[in-house]
Design an enzyme around this catalytic site. Structure first.
Site, PDB file in Angstrom:
ATOM      1  N   LYS A 170      -0.530   4.928   4.532  1.00 52.29           N
ATOM      2  CA  LYS A 170      -1.372   3.967   5.253  1.00 52.29           C
ATOM      3  C   LYS A 170      -0.735   3.650   6.596  1.00 52.29           C
ATOM      4  O   LYS A 170       0.442   3.299   6.670  1.00 52.29           O
ATOM      5  CB  LYS A 170      -1.545   2.691   4.429  1.00 52.29           C
ATOM      6  CG  LYS A 170      -2.538   1.697   5.039  1.00 52.29           C
ATOM      7  CD  LYS A 170      -2.807   0.545   4.081  1.00 52.29           C
ATOM      8  CE  LYS A 170      -3.787  -0.461   4.657  1.00 52.29           C
ATOM      9  NZ  LYS A 170      -5.109   0.117   4.947  1.00 52.29           N
TER      10      LYS A 170
ATOM     11  N   HIS B 175       0.829  -1.201   0.000  1.00 50.53           N
ATOM     12  CA  HIS B 175       0.000   0.000   0.000  1.00 50.53           C
ATOM     13  C   HIS B 175       0.867   1.255   0.000  1.00 50.53           C
ATOM     14  O   HIS B 175       2.073   1.181   0.197  1.00 50.53           O
ATOM     15  CB  HIS B 175      -0.936   0.022   1.218  1.00 50.53           C
ATOM     16  CG  HIS B 175      -2.112  -0.895   1.085  1.00 50.53           C
ATOM     17  ND1 HIS B 175      -2.057  -2.223   1.462  1.00 50.53           N
ATOM     18  CD2 HIS B 175      -3.371  -0.697   0.605  1.00 50.53           C
ATOM     19  CE1 HIS B 175      -3.234  -2.788   1.226  1.00 50.53           C
ATOM     20  NE2 HIS B 175      -4.039  -1.886   0.710  1.00 50.53           N
TER      21      HIS B 175
END
Length: 253
Positions: free
Chosen positions: A147, A143
């Site tokens: 995040k 990600h």
């Protein structure tokens, strides 16, 4: 026409859902809730469910665990079904959701993507066949660098889906650096990568003797999550009280 109330309407996912609903003739956002007022929306936005005047068919939540009870109380009192897309719920939060589902229909999923939920069906079948044949199972998720949680809720969803068909016998291992020992055959390794602007990349690896099978999903935009949430709202509108998930949406298509 499905009339929805959108919690977290001024977040990234809320704005994506707002954009997609404009071109969908079967769904309309009639109100939103958010503590932020940074965007102008074509519907009224409130900072609390207690202030909402409109009556919707479904509440869609793409927000945070904070304020969960207020939303559930609203849905129960107005008998409004709920699509719960928020991750990071505590055990106490999950208990509240289960209790609420005795009175209203709630669809809860850690990932609203139709592609990810199709992947879940594939890896469950693969796990049943390959896990019993001595294949090791690893998950690698990637990600963007903003995040904050690791592993992702989707990675845990993938692991839980496989562990379910494997009798719940597998443990999850997130870091091998602290223990110098060979891999246990009853474990699922989960690795997290954070960097750049990666939207979402999930890969399940089945590693056997002299052969490897990989099942992978790549998200190129958040639109796939918004599309899934809209499909879920259409599905849940007239369902009986209970807990549902995206596998139920897939099965209904």
């Amino acid at each position: 026409m499905v009339r929805i109330i959108l919690r977290g309407c001024n977040g990234r996912m809320g704005q994506e859902i707002t954009r997609l609903c404009k071109s969908d003739g079967e769904i309309e956002i009639i109100a939103g809730t958010d503590l932020s007022s940074r965007f102008e929306n074509p519907y009224p936005v409130y900072d609390s469910f207690l202030k909402i005047e409109e009556k919707g068919d479904v509440v869609v939540d793409f927000s945070s665990p904070a304020g969960l009870k207020e939303m559930l109380d609203y849905c129960i009192s107005t008998k409004t079904p709920l699509v719960l897309c928020t991750t990071g719920l505590s055990e106490e939060d999950i208990s509240l959701v289960k209790k609420a589902s005795e009175n209203i229909a709630i669809l809860r999923s850690a990932n609203m993507s139709m592609g990810i939920n199709t992947m879940i069906k594939l890896i469950k079948e693969a796990a049943k066949m390959l896990g019993e044949s001595g294949f090791d199972i690893e998950i690698v998720e990637k990600h963007h660098n903003q995040k904050v949680d690791a592993p992702s809720g989707t990675a845990l969803l993938l692991a839980d889906s496989m562990n379910e068909v494997l009798g719940g016998e597998y443990d999850y291992v997130y870091d091998r650096s602290a223990v110098r020992e060979k891999r246990n055959e009853k474990e699922i390794g989960i690795s997290a990568v954070r960097g750049g602007s990666i939207v979402g990349d999930h890969e399940v690896i089945f590693a056997g003797l002299d052969e490897v099978i990989e099942i992978k999903h790549i998200a190129y935009s958040r639109a796939i999550l918004a599309k899934g949430a809209i499909s879920a709202a259409k599905f849940i509108k007239e369902r009986e009280p209970g807990l549902y998930n995206m596998q139920d949406v897939l099965a209904s298509n």
